[in-house]
Design a protein around this motif. Structure first.
Motif, PDB file in Angstrom:
ATOM      1  N   ASN A 103     -11.212   6.097  90.970  1.00 11.84           N
ATOM      2  CA  ASN A 103     -10.758   5.477  92.219  1.00 11.84           C
ATOM      3  C   ASN A 103      -9.480   6.185  92.670  1.00 11.84           C
ATOM      4  O   ASN A 103      -8.950   7.087  91.998  1.00 11.84           O
ATOM      5  N   PHE A 104      -8.971   5.731  93.817  1.00 11.08           N
ATOM      6  CA  PHE A 104      -7.777   6.347  94.397  1.00 11.08           C
ATOM      7  C   PHE A 104      -6.548   6.069  93.546  1.00 11.08           C
ATOM      8  O   PHE A 104      -5.603   6.880  93.525  1.00 11.08           O
ATOM      9  N   TYR A 105      -6.524   4.963  92.851  1.00 12.04           N
ATOM     10  CA  TYR A 105      -5.362   4.617  92.028  1.00 12.04           C
ATOM     11  C   TYR A 105      -5.161   5.633  90.915  1.00 12.04           C
ATOM     12  O   TYR A 105      -4.033   6.077  90.659  1.00 12.04           O
ATOM     13  N   LEU A 106      -6.242   6.026  90.226  1.00 13.03           N
ATOM     14  CA  LEU A 106      -6.119   7.022  89.163  1.00 13.03           C
ATOM     15  C   LEU A 106      -5.716   8.386  89.714  1.00 13.03           C
ATOM     16  O   LEU A 106      -4.940   9.119  89.089  1.00 13.03           O
ATOM     17  N   GLU A 107      -6.221   8.733  90.893  1.00 13.42           N
ATOM     18  CA  GLU A 107      -5.832   9.997  91.509  1.00 13.42           C
ATOM     19  C   GLU A 107      -4.354  10.006  91.863  1.00 13.42           C
ATOM     20  O   GLU A 107      -3.654  11.001  91.643  1.00 13.42           O
ATOM     21  N   LYS A 108      -3.868   8.899  92.399  1.00 10.77           N
ATOM     22  CA  LYS A 108      -2.455   8.803  92.739  1.00 10.77           C
ATOM     23  C   LYS A 108      -1.586   8.847  91.483  1.00 10.77           C
ATOM     24  O   LYS A 108      -0.515   9.471  91.475  1.00 10.77           O
ATOM     25  N   GLU A 109      -2.034   8.224  90.424  1.00 16.49           N
ATOM     26  CA  GLU A 109      -1.289   8.237  89.166  1.00 16.49           C
ATOM     27  C   GLU A 109      -1.200   9.657  88.601  1.00 16.49           C
ATOM     28  O   GLU A 109      -0.147  10.072  88.096  1.00 16.49           O
ATOM     29  N   ALA A 110      -2.297  10.421  88.691  1.00 13.25           N
ATOM     30  CA  ALA A 110      -2.275  11.807  88.229  1.00 13.25           C
ATOM     31  C   ALA A 110      -1.351  12.662  89.069  1.00 13.25           C
ATOM     32  O   ALA A 110      -0.631  13.532  88.554  1.00 13.25           O
ATOM     33  N   LEU A 111      -1.343  12.442  90.387  1.00 14.91           N
ATOM     34  CA  LEU A 111      -0.470  13.210  91.276  1.00 14.91           C
ATOM     35  C   LEU A 111       0.997  12.924  90.980  1.00 14.91           C
ATOM     36  O   LEU A 111       1.831  13.850  90.951  1.00 14.91           O
ATOM     37  N   ILE A 112       1.331  11.674  90.732  1.00 19.10           N
ATOM     38  CA  ILE A 112       2.712  11.321  90.402  1.00 19.10           C
ATOM     39  C   ILE A 112       3.126  11.971  89.079  1.00 19.10           C
ATOM     40  O   ILE A 112       4.248  12.489  88.946  1.00 19.10           O
ATOM     41  N   GLU A 113       2.226  11.978  88.113  1.00 15.90           N
ATOM     42  CA  GLU A 113       2.538  12.600  86.826  1.00 15.90           C
ATOM     43  C   GLU A 113       2.733  14.106  86.973  1.00 15.90           C
ATOM     44  O   GLU A 113       3.614  14.691  86.326  1.00 15.90           O
ATOM     45  N   LEU A 114       1.930  14.736  87.832  1.00 15.83           N
ATOM     46  CA  LEU A 114       2.088  16.179  88.054  1.00 15.83           C
ATOM     47  C   LEU A 114       3.398  16.488  88.771  1.00 15.83           C
ATOM     48  O   LEU A 114       4.090  17.462  88.432  1.00 15.83           O
ATOM     49  N   GLN A 115       3.777  15.667  89.744  1.00 13.07           N
ATOM     50  CA  GLN A 115       5.051  15.854  90.431  1.00 13.07           C
ATOM     51  C   GLN A 115       6.229  15.680  89.479  1.00 13.07           C
ATOM     52  O   GLN A 115       7.203  16.444  89.543  1.00 13.07           O
ATOM     53  N   ASP A 116       6.144  14.700  88.605  1.00 12.41           N
ATOM     54  CA  ASP A 116       7.207  14.518  87.612  1.00 12.41           C
ATOM     55  C   ASP A 116       7.306  15.725  86.676  1.00 12.41           C
ATOM     56  O   ASP A 116       8.413  16.154  86.317  1.00 12.41           O
ATOM     57  N   PHE A 117       6.171  16.275  86.305  1.00 14.38           N
ATOM     58  CA  PHE A 117       6.181  17.454  85.433  1.00 14.38           C
ATOM     59  C   PHE A 117       6.819  18.647  86.135  1.00 14.38           C
ATOM     60  O   PHE A 117       7.600  19.392  85.534  1.00 14.38           O
ATOM     61  N   GLU A 118       6.503  18.842  87.415  1.00 15.38           N
ATOM     62  CA  GLU A 118       7.101  19.946  88.167  1.00 15.38           C
ATOM     63  C   GLU A 118       8.608  19.772  88.292  1.00 15.38           C
ATOM     64  O   GLU A 118       9.371  20.739  88.148  1.00 15.38           O
ATOM     65  N   GLU A 119       9.058  18.551  88.550  1.00 16.29           N
ATOM     66  CA  GLU A 119      10.493  18.318  88.668  1.00 16.29           C
ATOM     67  C   GLU A 119      11.210  18.593  87.353  1.00 16.29           C
ATOM     68  O   GLU A 119      12.290  19.199  87.334  1.00 16.29           O
ATOM     69  N   VAL A 120      10.612  18.154  86.240  1.00 18.65           N
ATOM     70  CA  VAL A 120      11.218  18.408  84.934  1.00 18.65           C
ATOM     71  C   VAL A 120      11.227  19.909  84.634  1.00 18.65           C
ATOM     72  O   VAL A 120      12.199  20.459  84.094  1.00 18.65           O
ATOM     73  N   LEU A 121      10.159  20.601  85.015  1.00 14.33           N
ATOM     74  CA  LEU A 121      10.070  22.033  84.768  1.00 14.33           C
ATOM     75  C   LEU A 121      11.115  22.808  85.568  1.00 14.33           C
ATOM     76  O   LEU A 121      11.793  23.695  85.049  1.00 14.33           O
ATOM     77  N   TYR A 122      11.255  22.472  86.842  1.00 16.44           N
ATOM     78  CA  TYR A 122      12.260  23.127  87.680  1.00 16.44           C
ATOM     79  C   TYR A 122      13.661  22.812  87.177  1.00 16.44           C
ATOM     80  O   TYR A 122      14.541  23.677  87.152  1.00 16.44           O
ATOM     81  N   PHE A 123      13.892  21.568  86.796  1.00 18.41           N
ATOM     82  CA  PHE A 123      15.213  21.186  86.303  1.00 18.41           C
ATOM     83  C   PHE A 123      15.541  21.937  85.015  1.00 18.41           C
ATOM     84  O   PHE A 123      16.668  22.413  84.823  1.00 18.41           O
ATOM     85  N   ASP A 124      14.560  22.054  84.128  1.00 10.75           N
ATOM     86  CA  ASP A 124      14.786  22.756  82.870  1.00 10.75           C
ATOM     87  C   ASP A 124      15.038  24.243  83.123  1.00 10.75           C
ATOM     88  O   ASP A 124      15.844  24.878  82.425  1.00 10.75           O
ATOM     89  N   TYR A 125      14.369  24.832  84.130  1.00  8.90           N
ATOM     90  CA  TYR A 125      14.579  26.243  84.437  1.00  8.90           C
ATOM     91  C   TYR A 125      15.994  26.488  84.950  1.00  8.90           C
ATOM     92  O   TYR A 125      16.682  27.413  84.512  1.00  8.90           O
ATOM     93  N   PHE A 126      16.442  25.649  85.864  1.00 13.94           N
ATOM     94  CA  PHE A 126      17.791  25.831  86.403  1.00 13.94           C
ATOM     95  C   PHE A 126      18.864  25.500  85.371  1.00 13.94           C
ATOM     96  O   PHE A 126      19.969  26.046  85.422  1.00 13.94           O
ATOM     97  N   LEU A 127      18.544  24.596  84.432  1.00 15.70           N
ATOM     98  CA  LEU A 127      19.536  24.196  83.451  1.00 15.70           C
ATOM     99  C   LEU A 127      19.690  25.252  82.357  1.00 15.70           C
ATOM    100  O   LEU A 127      20.823  25.588  81.968  1.00 15.70           O
ATOM    101  N   THR A 128      18.592  25.805  81.866  1.00 15.11           N
ATOM    102  CA  THR A 128      18.625  26.825  80.816  1.00 15.11           C
ATOM    103  C   THR A 128      17.722  27.991  81.215  1.00 15.11           C
ATOM    104  O   THR A 128      16.590  28.109  80.722  1.00 15.11           O
TER     105      THR A 128
END
Length: 296
Positions: A103-128
């Protein structure tokens, strides 16, 4: 004339009759005396042995019924999910249609998890940034143009992992739904087939509960009411509904949860109070008195 009217009125059924006559001597004393007189006869040993056999048979049948009610539906659920539901659902979901998310709820949950992963990845790159200099993706020094190329591989890998995870989660939600329906149907069939044994188990359970002391029965009653309709019960109902909805892949609708928590415990509380006032007060008044004394 008056006497005839009196006797005519006396013979009518307008006066309610008691179910069991009440005598001067309490019935408990009479039952104790009858048991004492019975034990004076020669066949008292046979009566004790017969009572022991009946009690043992009741315990064995009750234990068998309890184990059947618990393990038969669980075993049927395990076998049905392992050998039928999971392979069939996996084939129909992956081969007969192209959707990944249930359903749309699971798709939205996956998208939020992917966005969080990208933010953590970018933050980790700029930090170290020195951590990424030893990777094999880019051999030269980093600059603004090379930055997206370095992270693209990790983002693609995470996307594939999320797609596989939520595809499997959709399959599990469908198998849980059909598996629980099979379990519920199996439980009903077991109750129908083992109806005589269930009746014996019910009588044994009632006898066991009534054999407890009034204090213990009142404590169990307070414990059950506080768990279901107590002050802290709404949070427990919220967690139960969230688990129930997540198990079948449904979105945890806050409006539905708040409405359920605001109405269902109130309904249960009303049923508990009606049962205590209507039935328990007649069966065991001392338990009701102890219950009110403990809650006050």
């Amino acid at each position: 004339m008056c006497n005839n009217n009196y006797y005519r009125f006396k013979n009518t059924n307008k006066f309610p009759r008691s179910i069991e006559p009440v005598g001067i001597i309490p019935r408990s004393i009479i039952r104790t005396l009858n048991r004492f007189v019975t034990q004076l006869f020669q066949n008292s040993n046979n009566l004790v042995i017969e009572e022991f056999r009946i009690s043992r048979y009741q315990i064995l049948v009750s234990l068998q019924s309890l184990l059947s009610l618990i393990f038969i539906p669980l075993v049927i659920n395990f076998l049905a999910k392992t050998f039928i539901l999971i392979p069939l659902t996996d084939y129909l979901w992956n081969k007969q249609q192209d959707d990944i998310f249930l359903n749309f709820y699971l798709e939205k949950e996956a998208l939020i998890e992917l966005q969080d992963f990208e933010e953590v990845l970018y933050f980790d790159y700029f930090l170290t940034p020195t951590r990424y200099e030893k990777t094999n993706w880019v051999q030269t020094n980093f600059n603004a143009l090379e930055f997206p190329v370095i992270l693209k591989s990790q983002i693609q890998k995470k996307t594939l992992d999320l797609a596989n995870y939520y595809n499997q989660k959709s399959i599990e939600a469908l198998t849980n739904l059909f598996g629980d329906l099979i379990t519920f149907t199996t439980l009903i069939l077991v109750i129908i087939v083992l109806k005589p044994q269930i009746i014996i188990f019910k009588s044994f359970l009632i006898e066991f509960i009534y054999s407890l002391s009034d204090t213990l029965k009142s404590a169990l009653l307070i414990l059950s009411t506080n768990l279901l309709v107590g002050f802290h019960s709404p949070r427990g109902w919220e967690l139960f509904l969230e688990f129930f909805l997540n198990r079948f892949g449904f979105p945890p609708n806050e409006n539905f949860i708040f409405l359920f928590v605001a109405t269902f415990p109130v309904l249960l509380d009303t049923i508990f109070k009606y049962w205590i006032f209507r039935y328990l007060n007649k069966i065991s008044p001392s338990t009701v008195a102890t219950y009110h004394a403990m809650i006050e």
